[in-house]
Design a protein around this motif. Structure first.
Motif, PDB file in Angstrom:
ATOM      1  N   TYR A   1       0.841  -1.200   0.000  1.00  0.00           N
ATOM      2  CA  TYR A   1       0.000   0.000   0.000  1.00  0.00           C
ATOM      3  C   TYR A   1       0.878   1.252   0.000  1.00  0.00           C
ATOM      4  N   GLY A   2       0.562   2.185  -0.875  1.00  0.00           N
ATOM      5  CA  GLY A   2       1.318   3.419  -0.956  1.00  0.00           C
ATOM      6  C   GLY A   2       1.101   4.291   0.271  1.00  0.00           C
ATOM      7  N   VAL A   3       2.194   4.794   0.837  1.00  0.00           N
ATOM      8  CA  VAL A   3       2.135   5.651   2.020  1.00  0.00           C
ATOM      9  C   VAL A   3       3.156   6.780   1.866  1.00  0.00           C
ATOM     10  N   GLN A   4       3.052   7.768   2.750  1.00  0.00           N
ATOM     11  CA  GLN A   4       4.047   8.828   2.785  1.00  0.00           C
ATOM     12  C   GLN A   4       5.325   8.325   3.464  1.00  0.00           C
ATOM     13  N   ILE A   5       6.488   8.754   2.955  1.00  0.00           N
ATOM     14  CA  ILE A   5       7.720   8.350   3.623  1.00  0.00           C
ATOM     15  C   ILE A   5       7.831   9.100   4.947  1.00  0.00           C
ATOM     16  N   PRO A   6       8.560   8.553   5.905  1.00  0.00           N
ATOM     17  CA  PRO A   6       8.655   9.187   7.227  1.00  0.00           C
ATOM     18  C   PRO A   6       9.269  10.585   7.181  1.00  0.00           C
ATOM     19  N   LEU A   7       8.847  11.407   8.130  1.00  0.00           N
ATOM     20  CA  LEU A   7       9.391  12.757   8.262  1.00  0.00           C
ATOM     21  C   LEU A   7      10.796  12.718   8.849  1.00  0.00           C
TER      22      LEU A   7
END
Length: 355
Positions: free
Chosen positions: A141-147
């Motif tokens: 599942y596509g997610v945002q990379i960590p900050l």
């Protein structure tokens, strides 16, 4: 005016060192992620309580969430819990299942996510992908990379060697994945991203050439950086292409035909070595095979408990796992008889490698 530059999404902070977990609050404050420690801290089973005790002194306003991650359902449950108040960020602390579950939940709610890795088993610590089970089947599942990304080497060192070995296999497989991408570019005109290639390959090159062992800080730091760069390369490419080729197709096929055979990293490492053999790159084959052996990773089907016949079945099935992807497996389009011949040749090449 022509576009002369592009914006690349990367973490604000990357720290790989010992004792990092105890200073998490300082990191979040200094990087302006959370000035007052108003974060949600997500920990998994096992070392969860110990981790929670370590971070509480520096994160007095944090809420602790204990999960058994790895599934979409657990990520949805976490999402519900995160709705109870406004958080500056969500901090996922632990291994791959905890981090992927946290990434999915944080992305769903639009909350920045910080990864604190206590193991180096795969590139999920930074990748824009969460691998989670749904109804008994693994999905990506596509997610945002960590900050921000923190790797605490104290926890990595104290964890099972097999987790670190899996991370080595996953990082090294990028060499084969990039070679497959370049093949698709030459043969089919597939678009390729040079920055993504450079990030993925340079991290793996540093690892394959590193003389250290899995207990050495310098080696573990290089491994962590290779996995992080592999994750960033996927974010740059907006695709898993720079980190997933025929090596991963073979691993997916093994999972489907012979579930429970080995870890992801073990399987993609073996897949990468076999695909390198298929490409006829003898120098890279020798280099990669020596590195895998040096760190105790499988190089032959039997090392994973598979017969040559079973491995051949996995190779035949592999292209069906990613029908949209062109790799050395699709390029050769081998018949069952050709696969059998290639597997026999691979065994001979491994014997020559030992000699």
């Amino acid at each position: 005016m022509p576009l002369l530059a592009r914006t690349v999404t990367t973490p604000l902070a990357i720290e790989v060192r010992r004792g990092a977990l105890a200073e998490l609050g300082t990191l979040l404050h200094d990087r302006r992620i959370s000035g007052g420690g108003d974060v949600a801290v997500v920990v998994g089973p096992g070392q969860g309580e110990r981790i929670a005790e370590l971070v509480r002194p520096s994160l007095g306003n944090a809420d602790m969430f204990h999960i058994c991650g790895g599934t979409v359902d657990s990520a949805m449950d976490l999402s519900q819990g995160l709705r109870q108040r406004n958080y500056d960020a969500v901090v996922g602390i632990g291994g791959g299942k905890t981090i992927d579950t946290t990434k999915y939940a944080a992305t769903r709610l639009g909350i920045p996510m910080v990864t604190v890795a206590t193991s180096l088993a795969n590139d999920g610590i930074c990748s824009p992908v969460a691998s989670l089970d749904l109804d008994g089947r693994r999905g990506s599942y596509g997610v945002q990379i960590p900050l921000a990304i923190v790797v605490d080497l104290d926890f990595v060192e104290n964890g099972p060697d097999r987790q670190t070995q899996a991370g080595i296999g996953d990082a090294l497989s990028n060499l084969s994945a990039v070679a497959d991408w370049e093949l698709a570019h030459r043969e089919r005109g597939e678009s390729i991203d040079g920055l993504a290639v450079a990030l993925s390959r340079s991290g793996a090159e540093a690892l394959v050439n590193h003389p250290g062992k899995i207990g050495d800080d310098a080696f573990l730091t290089t491994l962590a950086e290779a996995l992080i760069m592999g994750g960033i390369s996927m974010a740059v490419a907006e695709s898993s292409r720079p980190a997933s080729g025929g090596c991963h197709e073979i691993s997916h096929a093994i999972d489907h035909l012979f579930p429970g055979t080995g870890s992801h990293g073990e399987q993609v490492g073996l897949g990468a070595l076999f695909c390198t053999y298929l490409r006829g790159d003898q120098e890279r084959f020798a280099q990669l095979g020596a590195c895998l052996r040096r760190h105790g990773l499988p190089v032959a089907p039997g090392d994973l408990g598979l017969t040559d016949q079973q491995f051949g079945l996995a190779i035949a099935h592999a292209p069906t796992t990613r029908p949209d992807r062109y790799t050395i497996l699709e390029h050769l389009a081998m018949s069952p008889a050709e696969i059998e011949t290639r597997v026999e040749g691979y065994a001979d090449a491994l014997r020559d490698l030992v000699g």
